[in-house]
Design an enzyme around this catalytic site. Structure first.
Site, short mmCIF file in Angstrom:
data_model
loop_
_atom_site.label_atom_id
_atom_site.label_comp_id
_atom_site.label_asym_id
_atom_site.label_seq_id
_atom_site.Cartn_x
_atom_site.Cartn_y
_atom_site.Cartn_z
N GLU A 199 0.81 -1.22 0.00
CA GLU A 199 0.00 0.00 0.00
C GLU A 199 0.84 1.26 0.00
O GLU A 199 0.34 2.35 -0.21
CB GLU A 199 -0.91 0.00 1.23
CG GLU A 199 -1.98 -1.08 1.13
CD GLU A 199 -2.60 -1.43 2.47
OE1 GLU A 199 -2.27 -0.76 3.47
OE2 GLU A 199 -3.39 -2.37 2.50
N ASN B 259 7.89 0.97 1.84
CA ASN B 259 8.28 0.36 3.13
C ASN B 259 7.22 -0.53 3.77
O ASN B 259 7.44 -1.02 4.87
CB ASN B 259 8.75 1.42 4.14
CG ASN B 259 10.18 1.83 3.87
OD1 ASN B 259 10.99 0.99 3.45
ND2 ASN B 259 10.49 3.08 4.05
N ASP C 81 13.27 -4.14 -8.61
CA ASP C 81 14.24 -4.53 -7.59
C ASP C 81 13.98 -3.85 -6.25
O ASP C 81 14.38 -4.35 -5.20
CB ASP C 81 15.65 -4.20 -8.09
CG ASP C 81 15.99 -4.99 -9.35
OD1 ASP C 81 15.87 -6.23 -9.31
OD2 ASP C 81 16.34 -4.37 -10.37
P1 ADP Z 1 10.32 -0.12 -10.30
O1 ADP Z 1 11.33 -1.03 -10.90
O2 ADP Z 1 9.21 0.11 -11.24
O3 ADP Z 1 10.95 1.15 -9.80
P2 ADP Z 1 10.27 -1.05 -7.58
O4 ADP Z 1 9.93 -2.39 -7.07
O5 ADP Z 1 11.72 -0.72 -7.59
O6 ADP Z 1 9.69 -0.87 -9.04
O7 ADP Z 1 9.46 -0.02 -6.72
C1 ADP Z 1 9.68 1.35 -6.76
C2 ADP Z 1 9.49 1.92 -5.37
O8 ADP Z 1 8.17 1.78 -4.94
C3 ADP Z 1 10.36 1.24 -4.32
O9 ADP Z 1 11.10 2.22 -3.67
C4 ADP Z 1 9.35 0.63 -3.36
O10 ADP Z 1 9.83 0.72 -2.05
C5 ADP Z 1 8.15 1.51 -3.54
N1 ADP Z 1 6.83 0.92 -3.24
C6 ADP Z 1 6.51 -0.33 -2.90
N2 ADP Z 1 5.16 -0.48 -2.78
C7 ADP Z 1 4.62 0.73 -3.03
C8 ADP Z 1 3.28 1.24 -3.09
N3 ADP Z 1 2.23 0.46 -2.85
N4 ADP Z 1 3.11 2.53 -3.42
C9 ADP Z 1 4.15 3.31 -3.72
N5 ADP Z 1 5.44 2.90 -3.67
C10 ADP Z 1 5.68 1.63 -3.35
#
Ligand code: ADP
Ligand code: MG
Length: 560
Positions: free
Chosen positions: A193, A196, A219
């Protein structure tokens, strides 16, 4: 009766039977099972022969699962029973396209007698035989038996709905849910959601309820999970939990690395997802290196992929705004940054890998971290990091429960900034190779004289992005940091050539005079330029001095 294996060996047929097809009782098939294949031969003319002449040979190494079930649903007088086997062989979709995994279901009706129970027993005998033999196939990788996730596997699957182009959930629904069901993997879906959420969740989770923690995102979500596990009081046991990754983000470097290590030719997007899903279903677990990364402000964090400064870190951060184009965001970002190339001043130092690589190998795949810690304490000055608390909690996981409901997984903890520790006892393995950040590096380190850089990139897996094979020689747990840096003075054209060559992992072969590559076990970077970006695993770090050391095989990853 014998069958012929793809390598020409004759294989003993272990089961042979004649069954009808589901949905068409007039179509009959002769089905043979050997140790390696399931062969299906049409024996009636009512089914279309097709190009294969009515014969299909499916390798059991491509089988993810097989189940039996009774017929007779809906009050019909059907005494037949069924077994269905699920294969994901590599197929070429159309001419010249890369081979990718495609689902093939083989379903047969056992109706040789009028007794439903006997038919079901026969169907179950087939299903069991197919499952057992496909399980045996996966153990033969390189002739070495690997460890695997506990079976039946209870998996927590964390999906970031915001990752990539915001399609992770759609991709789960269209590909992964069915594949996990085919493989009989019980999984609980957790939709994150916020940032973190996953980190907080795994830090507090009852890990005895889970056989694997899997993320479907880029990642960044695995970075959260790994750091959450290493923030636990029982970190030593927690970090042994098998982890998995399904590419659903824009930065899917670890997923691309796993696919690369499987020996298959490069794939991207949904094809990469299917490959990683297939490897996940196979459930083989391998040790994976982690880096412990120190910042001046104290908190330590753990990284599984890359530490970058300069060009690569800039592209990573600046390309956020092109997120809607998915993995292509890095290509766009690279071109934009090339147009206004920046130079950074700084000091780099590292501990070359050649020294004591064997005797100093950390953690023994995480299996003897405590012993390793003891011997390191005798060998070197005490680590500056506060993380030397071997965990007393090595209790066996209890295994009775099935999956939790989603509701019980909703985290309601206070938000922490990404790389900040909450106030608790220090956790994680000690860093024997690192002096305090404000003290000089030991004499056996190499110090690169302060100079101008275009980039510094430390890689501990092969891929920097789906299509960037940055460290072709890296393996999952080689205990090495593959360190690259590019000195200032490189032309834009030469830098572009490097990145183009990197798509095939051929950048070192370009003999670029400004590119340096070396393998190290620890490094320190002291940026002198007042502004800049440093990233770990694609996440932004606080800007300033940073040092890191590798912990070989500290985590465990499902690699198939
Ligand atoms: P991408 O490769 O598209 O950047 P990631 O898995 O690296 O995907 O996620 C991007 C960021 O989103 C990470 O810093 C992660 O901690 C954060 N994140 C995880 N869940 C959510 C969420 N529900 N809403 C917004 N950000 C999130
Ligand atoms: Mg490596």
């Amino acid at each position: 009766m014998d069958g012929v294996a793809p390598d020409g060996d004759i294989c003993q047929v272990v089961l042979h039977g004649e069954f009808t097809a589901t949905g068409n009782r007039k179509a009959r098939y002769a089905v043979s099972l050997t140790e390696e294949d399931l062969t299906v031969q049409r024996i009636t003319s009512s089914a279309p022969a097709g190009r294969s002449g009515g014969k299909v040979v499916l390798g059991l190494k491509d089988c993810v699962g097989c189940r039996s079930y009774r017929g007779g649903g809906g009050g019909t007088a059907d005494a037949g029973a069924y077994f269905s086997a699920y294969f994901y062989p590599l197929r070429r979709r159309w001419m010249n396209s890369a081979v990718s995994r495609q689902r093939v279901e083989q379903c047969f009706c056992v109706s040789s007698v009028q007794d439903e129970r006997l038919n079901l027993e026969e169907a179950e005998k087939w299903a069991r035989a197919i499952r057992e033999r496909s399980a045996r196939q996966k153990h033969l990788r390189d002739g070495v038996a690997s460890s695997e996730v506990r079976w039946p596997c209870r998996m927590m699957l964390m999906v970031n709905p915001q990752s990539g182009r915001g399609q992770a959930l759609t991709l789960y629904n269209s590909h992964i849910q069915r594949m996990l069901n085919d493989a009989g993997v019980l999984h609980t879906l957790v939709i994150t959601e916020r940032r973190n959420h996953a980190r907080d969740l795994v830090r507090e989770a009852d890990l005895s309820k889970w056989d694997a923690l899997v993320i479907m995102s880029g990642d960044g979500l695995l970075f959260e999970v790994i750091n959450g596990l290493l923030e636990r009081g029982d970190w030593e046991e927690a970090i042994r939990t098998p982890l998995g990754i399904l590419p659903g983000g824009s930065g899917n470097a670890l997923a691309a690395s796993i696919h690369h290590y499987s020996g298959a030719p490069p794939l991207a997007s949904e094809e990469l997802l299917l490959s990683c899903g297939f490897l996940l279903c196979k459930g083989l677990v391998s040790p994976m290196d982690l880096l412990s990364v120190h910042l001046p402000s104290g908190p330590r964090l753990f990284s599984f992929l890359s530490l970058a400064w300069g060009f690569v870190a800039d592209v990573d951060v600046e390309s956020e705004k092109y997120r809607h184009v998915g993995a292509a965001r890095f290509t766009v970002g690279t071109l934009v940054r090339l147009a206004s190339l920046r130079i950074y001043r700084g000091k780099l130092a590292y501990l070359p890998a050649a020294q004591n690589i064997k005797s100093d190998r950390e953690g023994d795949g995480g299996r003897s971290a405590t012993n390793a810690a003891k011997s390191r304490r005798n060998r070197r000055p005490q680590s500056p990091c506060p993380g030397n608390l071997p965990c007393p909690n090595a209790a066996q996981h209890s295994l009775h429960n099935s999956c939790n409901s989603n509701n019980s997984l909703k985290a309601s903890r206070r938000e922490v900034t990404p790389l900040q520790r909450v106030d608790r006892a220090p956790t994680g393995p000690p860093d024997s190779l690192l002096p305090p950040l404000d003290q000089p590096v030991p004499g056996d380190w190499v110090v690169v004289a302060e100079e101008d850089f275009v980039l510094m990139l430390a890689m501990y897996q092969s891929h920097l992005a789906e299509d960037l094979l940055a460290a072709p020689q890296s393996t999952l747990d080689d205990g090495l940091i593959h360190l690259f840096y590019v000195r200032a003075g490189i032309s834009r054209a030469a830098l572009l050539r490097l990145f183009l060559a990197m798509e095939k992992g051929a950048h070192l072969a370009t003999n670029c005079q400004h590119l340096v590559y070396t393998r190290v076990r620890a490094l320190r970077l002291e940026p002198r330029s007042p502004k800049g970006v440093i990233t770990v695993d694609g996440e932004v770090l606080e800007y300033g001095p940073v040092q890191a050391q590798v912990h070989a095989g500290l985590a465990r990853l499902i690699t198939g």
